[in-house]
Design a protein around this motif. Structure first.
Motif, short mmCIF file in Angstrom:
data_model
loop_
_atom_site.label_atom_id
_atom_site.label_comp_id
_atom_site.label_asym_id
_atom_site.label_seq_id
_atom_site.Cartn_x
_atom_site.Cartn_y
_atom_site.Cartn_z
N VAL B 419 0.83 -1.20 0.00
CA VAL B 419 0.00 0.00 0.00
C VAL B 419 0.87 1.26 0.00
CG1 VAL B 419 -1.80 1.25 1.26
CG2 VAL B 419 -1.92 -1.23 1.06
N ASP B 420 2.11 1.15 0.48
CA ASP B 420 3.01 2.30 0.44
C ASP B 420 3.69 2.45 -0.93
OD1 ASP B 420 4.70 0.14 0.52
OD2 ASP B 420 5.80 0.78 2.31
N GLY B 421 3.36 1.56 -1.84
CA GLY B 421 3.94 1.65 -3.17
C GLY B 421 5.20 0.83 -3.35
N ASP B 422 5.78 0.39 -2.26
CA ASP B 422 7.00 -0.43 -2.34
C ASP B 422 6.62 -1.90 -2.54
OD1 ASP B 422 8.54 1.78 -1.91
OD2 ASP B 422 8.79 1.43 0.25
N PRO B 423 7.49 -2.64 -3.22
CA PRO B 423 7.21 -4.07 -3.35
C PRO B 423 7.36 -4.77 -1.99
CG PRO B 423 9.34 -3.53 -4.33
CD PRO B 423 8.71 -2.23 -3.93
N TRP B 424 6.52 -5.77 -1.76
CA TRP B 424 6.62 -6.55 -0.52
C TRP B 424 7.96 -7.27 -0.45
CZ3 TRP B 424 3.71 -7.41 3.87
CH2 TRP B 424 2.44 -6.80 3.91
N ALA B 425 8.57 -7.23 0.72
CA ALA B 425 9.74 -8.07 1.02
C ALA B 425 9.24 -9.51 1.14
CB ALA B 425 10.37 -7.61 2.32
N PRO B 426 10.16 -10.48 1.17
CA PRO B 426 9.70 -11.87 1.37
C PRO B 426 8.80 -11.95 2.60
CG PRO B 426 12.05 -11.81 0.91
CD PRO B 426 11.60 -10.38 1.03
N VAL B 427 7.64 -12.58 2.45
CA VAL B 427 6.66 -12.59 3.53
C VAL B 427 5.90 -13.92 3.48
CG1 VAL B 427 5.00 -11.34 2.06
CG2 VAL B 427 4.69 -11.34 4.55
N ALA B 428 5.67 -14.51 4.65
CA ALA B 428 5.13 -15.88 4.71
C ALA B 428 3.67 -15.91 5.12
CB ALA B 428 5.98 -16.73 5.64
N GLY B 429 2.89 -14.94 4.61
CA GLY B 429 1.47 -14.92 4.95
C GLY B 429 0.76 -16.21 4.58
N ARG B 430 1.05 -16.70 3.39
CA ARG B 430 0.37 -17.93 2.93
C ARG B 430 0.67 -19.10 3.86
NH1 ARG B 430 -1.71 -17.83 -2.21
NH2 ARG B 430 -1.76 -20.10 -2.09
N GLU B 431 1.95 -19.23 4.20
CA GLU B 431 2.35 -20.35 5.06
C GLU B 431 1.65 -20.28 6.42
OE1 GLU B 431 4.22 -18.50 3.14
OE2 GLU B 431 5.92 -19.59 2.30
N VAL B 432 1.58 -19.06 6.97
CA VAL B 432 0.95 -18.91 8.29
C VAL B 432 -0.55 -19.22 8.20
CG1 VAL B 432 0.35 -17.23 10.09
CG2 VAL B 432 2.67 -17.27 9.14
N ILE B 433 -1.19 -18.74 7.17
CA ILE B 433 -2.64 -18.97 7.03
C ILE B 433 -2.91 -20.47 6.81
CG2 ILE B 433 -4.65 -18.50 5.58
CD1 ILE B 433 -3.36 -15.66 5.12
N GLU B 434 -2.09 -21.09 5.99
CA GLU B 434 -2.28 -22.54 5.75
C GLU B 434 -2.11 -23.33 7.04
OE1 GLU B 434 0.46 -23.21 2.56
OE2 GLU B 434 -1.08 -22.92 1.01
N ARG B 435 -1.12 -22.94 7.84
CA ARG B 435 -0.91 -23.62 9.12
C ARG B 435 -2.11 -23.42 10.05
NH1 ARG B 435 3.89 -25.94 11.10
NH2 ARG B 435 3.79 -26.13 13.35
N THR B 436 -2.66 -22.20 10.01
CA THR B 436 -3.80 -21.89 10.88
C THR B 436 -5.01 -22.73 10.50
OG1 THR B 436 -2.93 -19.65 11.07
CG2 THR B 436 -5.19 -20.00 11.80
N MET B 437 -5.19 -22.97 9.20
CA MET B 437 -6.31 -23.79 8.74
C MET B 437 -6.28 -25.19 9.36
SD MET B 437 -6.31 -22.82 4.72
CE MET B 437 -7.59 -21.76 4.04
N GLN B 438 -5.07 -25.63 9.70
CA GLN B 438 -4.92 -26.98 10.27
C GLN B 438 -5.01 -26.99 11.79
OE1 GLN B 438 -4.99 -29.39 8.16
NE2 GLN B 438 -4.95 -27.82 6.57
N HIS B 439 -5.10 -25.82 12.40
CA HIS B 439 -5.07 -25.79 13.87
C HIS B 439 -6.37 -26.34 14.45
CE1 HIS B 439 -4.61 -24.45 18.00
NE2 HIS B 439 -3.33 -24.30 17.73
N PRO B 440 -6.27 -27.22 15.44
CA PRO B 440 -7.48 -27.84 16.00
C PRO B 440 -8.51 -26.82 16.51
CG PRO B 440 -5.48 -28.54 17.20
CD PRO B 440 -5.04 -27.75 16.02
N LEU B 441 -8.04 -25.71 17.04
CA LEU B 441 -9.00 -24.73 17.56
C LEU B 441 -9.82 -24.13 16.41
CD1 LEU B 441 -10.12 -23.30 20.02
CD2 LEU B 441 -8.31 -21.60 19.82
N TYR B 442 -9.17 -23.86 15.30
CA TYR B 442 -9.91 -23.30 14.16
C TYR B 442 -10.89 -24.34 13.60
CZ TYR B 442 -11.07 -20.95 9.83
OH TYR B 442 -11.75 -20.36 8.81
N LYS B 443 -10.44 -25.58 13.57
CA LYS B 443 -11.29 -26.65 12.99
C LYS B 443 -12.54 -26.90 13.84
CE LYS B 443 -8.16 -29.42 10.27
NZ LYS B 443 -7.46 -30.72 10.19
N LYS B 444 -12.47 -26.50 15.10
CA LYS B 444 -13.58 -26.74 16.02
C LYS B 444 -14.74 -25.78 15.80
CE LYS B 444 -13.32 -26.56 20.70
NZ LYS B 444 -12.60 -26.48 21.99
#
Lengths: 284, 760
Positions: B419-444
């Protein structure tokens, strides 16, 4: 957070403490958990503190009545088996709801009652139990019925030159039980509303009930309309609302009047229901 | 044997447990004067006169100082440059005078005796009203000069690039001088992109002022030295920062100010130069050591908490590709002083960890008569997350997709335009979200009893990129001493020790971390912005490498083995492949430090400027139960899933992330500094200001992942602030799931939840 200067003396006897109270600038201190915070904010600035902590006023005597010395800590009250045995569970539950472990260990029932803080837990239990406050003064001891004791915010029937020496709890009839319910302010831990109910159940009917309410308004009070309606067999939730409707209630920007009025009725109802369930031998 | 990556207790834990740590409050130099503050009663007033006589007559009171008594050399629109009110009171609780006395009690008596005569003015408190062109001004006398150092530091850490100047069109909204801005970020045609989205959601959100509530209140001690210099002991996160700012204020050379960071009793971003300017000026004025440590009430009244805001946000998305565009307008209260205001950064932060095709994002900083804005862990984050993550959930619901699925589709990846116009640095949003999808609390979340709800949210913190330096020497006994000027915050020294031990090849017991003051330390940035381990940790690694190279060069001569064929393992220098021919580090150390040594001692130097950020993404999952009859919310369970790069000390990482969850619960349910309509603080103590106590905090499961940074030491990323970047959103989404309707105001107190649950 530093109190104004004060003198300190240790009372050698109840009579000695009472004599020292002739000085209008003197104040009695026991556990200090109500007075000292006010002194640190300089909202209270007594010239002399009379420390009664060493006087033999601590302990719970279980006889025809339960007599609790004024220096008995909230923790001791909370753990005393005598109350549950007599159907006065609410008294111990009020004590257990006070502050945290440190406060319950140092703070005393007599100090709390004498302080007259309208937001403290203890008055609800005392009112439900129809307790008497025994006070010592220059003319000796007298007893004040709880219904006449709490007069306003930080204002009680205690005379200028008197100190609380004991709280006397009459034992209710067989088939009685009581309960204390509260909703705490998440900041202070004081009850936004606290209600204690003592009921006697006979033949599946409530034959006697007393309800004490604290935290809601400037004076802890007895919910007499709810008592009458409960005796007449009205649904508890309806009865619980009766004394709150006309009542002047506290309200502030965090917990407004409408909300407090509402939860007061909820809490009164829950206390009555739990007391009845206990009296009927049901769950806690 | 690797130390990095293993659980170890903090190296300061033992002292703290035994009560041996000497905090600022324990320091009592000879001749000390105790300070106590006279605080303003009005929220906005002109000071006519300060009557000191009665206070000065009290035995033990030495001086009563007002702004004119401080030998300041400049003024500026920052609290740091106005340690006492100069003519105009701009918030209730503002320090007006400082009473100095031989004892704290005498100083307190003196405070009661000082009379401040004022003429009151209208208090400016309402954000929407304050920016209207006809609004009264919160500050009648406007002070010139730019914000410097402070706000810019966190704005940068939060991710704003060069700070795009607002296009002329953005100034169309007429505003009063209370408004600063607009700050605007624009890309593409947001209006068209929203119109072309399959679903659009919008809302207006309000957040509260929140105090950092560190355990140790703010304080500092200034000691005038015989040579005219001043030594400041301070409970601060940034000693070099303090030195620079106070030297500027008093027009003295930085070399005449020595700042010693005292052990911190909590800070959370709030401890930067609040008390230091005052005690320094007082010490200069009276020529004696002066200490001021706030009481809890004073800290509530006159500290620098996190500020409130009003956020209007609209966003759109499509089922196939996720989020499309957003439009936002944020009014950020900066109080009477915007020292750490994030108005320049929130238009960027509101975009979250997502990729957008178009946006139009603007903000105003609004001057009001409340406190001043301080930094608090992830400044601006809990506020924007509360709005963004609720709307992302609503959008997912409207599109009929799983809330994490929508976030996964939309997660920014390296190279996407930020949003500041700069390109994103390496960022692991996808990995974190995918891991969260597998978390037992979310699945409940699909199988809950009535009145319960589970909510999820995601957030990101870019992290500071402060440059730093460090040194490492080899001691006579073969141990190594690392010298840093970075204040130990949340266990950073403990991580430094592990970095040094593994880099050099000595046991952790042989590593000493020496904190040095501004007179002697290599330059260090403030401990903040999640940048300490990231930058200073790497400087330390480089310094240790340098020292090790020096040692191996020397050993190479002595052992007649090429340096490249030597290694250091467990404190022994040995030829690779011949461990039995090793000699201890101590053996060589003696030869470069003894009286008859002929070779120079070993001293390594490390310097580092990270250049690029390594953003850390976190998802929070909250599970709550509400009591619909009373509106009370109980947090039953909680999970934090975060990319930490590399957990240098997993125990500390868990602690940080759990702490982030607890503070998020505080923001969400309890914390709010309130004023009445006259600007009088209503919540000036823990009797009115609620924090999540232990009995209101659930189990917090920490499930971190490690996607290594190419920049931080051993792959580590700054993690402290990302840990609060999702919490208010997760809690709000959980409460909404339990209640069945949304609450758009923080904190979500029991009356608000009760009304939402009963549509009142």
């Amino acid at each position: 957070m530093i109190p104004a200067q004060f003198a300190y003396r240790r009372a050698t006897s109840v009579a000695d403490a009472v004599a020292a109270l002739a000085d209008p600038d003197a104040k009695v201190i026991a556990g200090g958990h109500s007075l000292v915070p006010m002194m640190k904010l300089r909202l209270a600035r007594p010239g002399t503190l009379i420390d009664i902590g060493g006087l033999p006023l601590r302990g719970i005597a279980d006889g025809a009545e339960i007599v609790v010395g004024s220096l008995t800590s909230h923790a001791d009250l909370a753990q005393a088996a005598a109350f549950a045995a007599a159907g006065l569970q609410a008294v111990a539950e009020c004590a257990a709801a006070v502050g945290d472990v440190q406060v319950r260990n140092a703070g005393t029932i007599g100090g709390s009652v004498a302080h007259g803080d309208p937001a403290s837990d203890a008055p609800a239990g005392l009112i439900a139990a129809d307790a008497r406050i025994r006070v010592a003064g220059a003319a000796g001891e007298r007893e004040i019925a709880v219904d006449a004791f709490f007069q306003g915010p930080f204002w009680t029937a205690l005379g200028e030159q008197e100190l609380v020496s004991a709280i006397v709890f009459p034992k209710p009839a067989a088939g009685s039980a009581s309960a204390y319910e509260s909703i705490e302010d998440p900041a202070s831990g004081y009850p936004l509303v606290g209600a204690a109910a003592l009921v006697t159940v006979a033949g599946g009917r409530v034959t006697a009930v007393r309800i004490g309410v604290t935290g809601v308004s400037g004076t802890p009070f007895r919910a007499t309309n709810a008592e009458a309606a409960t005796l007449a067999g009205a649904p508890v939730a309806d009865a619980a609302r009766l004394d709150i409707t006309g009542q002047d209630v506290f309200g502030d920007t965090r917990f407004d009047e409408e909300y407090r009025r509402h939860i007061a009725a909820v809490v009164i109802g829950r206390a009555v229901e739990r007391a009845i369930a206990r009296a009927q031998g049901g769950s806690q | 044997m690797s130390i990095v990556g293993t659980d170890r207790p903090r190296i300061d834990a033992d002292d703290k447990l035994r009560g041996a740590t000497r905090y600022l409050g324990d320091l009592k130099p000879h001749g000390l004067l105790h300070g106590r503050l006279v605080l303003a009663m009005d929220a906005h007033a002109t000071i006519n006169r300060v009557i000191k006589d009665a206070a000065l007559a009290i035995p033990g009171v030495v001086a009563v100082l007002t702004a004119e008594d401080l030998p300041t050399a400049m003024e500026g629109p920052m609290r740091q440059f106005e340690p006492l009110a100069r003519g105009e009171i701009v918030f209730q609780g503002q320090p007006v005078a400082l009473v100095l006395a031989e004892t704290e009690a005498a100083a307190e008596d003196g405070v009661e005796a000082v009379i401040v005569e004022t003429t009151s003015h209208a208090a400016v408190l309402d954000l929407e009203a304050a920016i209207k062109p006809d609004s009264p001004l919160a500050r009648i006398r406007q002070i010139g000069g730019e914000m410097e150092g402070s706000a810019a530091m966190h704005v940068e850490a939060a991710g704003e690039g060069e700070g795009a100047p607002a296009p002329a069109a953005a100034a169309a909204e007429p505003v009063s001088a209370n408004a600063k801005g607009p700050h605007r970020q624009q890309h593409g045609d947001a209006t068209a992109a929203l119109a072309g989205s399959e679903a659009v959601v919008k809302g207006t959100f309000r957040t509260s002022w929140v105090h950092q509530t560190y355990m140790e209140p703010q304080g500092a001690l200034a000691i005038p030295e015989v040579d005219g210099s001043v030594t400041i002991h301070s409970s601060t996160q940034g000693a070099f920062y303090v030195r620079g700012m106070v030297a500027k204020l008093y027009g003295v050379d930085v070399s005449t100010v020595r700042v010693v960071g005292a052990p911190l009793g909590g800070a959370f971003g709030g401890k930067f130069n609040l008390i230091d300017p005052l005690v320094m000026g007082a010490a200069l004025a009276v020529g004696r050591p002066v200490k001021l440590q706030l009481t809890r009430s004073e800290d509530f009244a006159s500290g620098m908490p996190a500020s409130a805001c009003i956020l209007e946000l609209e966003l759109g998305g499509t089922k196939a590709t996720g989020l499309t565009a957003f439009r936002s307008r944020i009014l950020l209260d900066q109080g009477a002083y915007g020292d750490w205001a994030m108005d320049g950064a929130v238009p960027v932060m509101i975009g979250g960890p997502y990729r957008w095709s178009a946006w139009d994002s603007l903000s105003y900083g609004v001057t009001t008569n409340r406190f001043g804005t301080g930094a608090y862990r992830g400044p601006g984050g809990p506020q924007v997350v509360f709005a963004l993550e609720q709307l992302v959930d609503e959008l997912a619901n409207k599109l009929g997709v799983d809330p994490l699925e929508l976030r996964l589709k939309s997660a920014a990846v390296e190279g996407d335009t930020g949003v500041d116009g700069d390109p994103w640095a390496p960022v692991a949003g996808r990995e974190v979200i995918e891991r969260t999808m597998q978390h037992p609390l979310y699945k409940k979340r699909g199988s809950l009893p009535a009145n319960e709800g589970i909510g999820v949210a995601a957030g990101v913190w870019m992290g500071a990129r402060f440059p730093s330096a460090a040194t490492c020497r080899v001691d006579q006994d073969g141990g190594i001493t690392v010298v840093t000027g970075a204040v130990d915050m949340s266990g950073t020294n403990t991580s430094f020790a592990a970095i040094a031990a593994d880099t050099f090849g000595v046991p952790i017991e042989s590593v000493r971390i020496s904190y040095a003051d501004t007179a002697t330390a290599p330059h260090a940035p403030p401990s903040g912005g999640s940048g300490v381990t990231y930058s200073v940790g790497q400087s330390i690694r480089l310094a240790v490498e340098d020292a090790k190279e020096q040692l191996l060069d020397f050993a190479s001569d002595q052992m007649d083995v090429a340096a490249s064929d030597l290694e250091v393992v467990d404190g022994m220098v040995r030829p690779v492949g011949s461990p039995d021919r090793g000699k201890s580090v101590a053996h060589f150390a003696e030869q470069v430090t003894g009286f008859v040594a002929t070779a120079p001692p070993i001293e390594g130097r490390g310097r580092f400027a990270p250049g690029n950020p390594s953003p850390s993404v976190a998802c929070h999952v909250a599970h709550v139960r509400i009591d619909p009859a009373t509106g009370e919310v109980e947090t039953l369970d909680y999970a934090v899933i975060q990319d930490v790069g590399k957990a240098l000390n997993p125990g500390l990482v868990r602690g940080q992330l759990q702490g982030g969850a607890v503070q998020s619960i505080g923001w969400a349910l309890y914390e709010e500094l309130q004023h009445d309509e006259y600007g009088q603080l209503l919540t000036g103590s823990f009797m009115q200001y609620a924090v999540p106590r232990a009995d209101r905090v659930p189990n917090v499961d920490v499930d971190y992942i490690e996607v290594p940074s190419a920049i931080g030491p051993f792959g580590a990323k700054g993690i402290a602030e990302a840990a609060v970047m999702a919490g208010t959103g997760a809690m709000a989404n959980a409460v909404a799931a339990a209640v069945g309707s949304r609450i758009r105001e923080l904190p979500m107190t029991s009356p608000r939840v009760w009304r939402a649950a009963n549509s009142r």
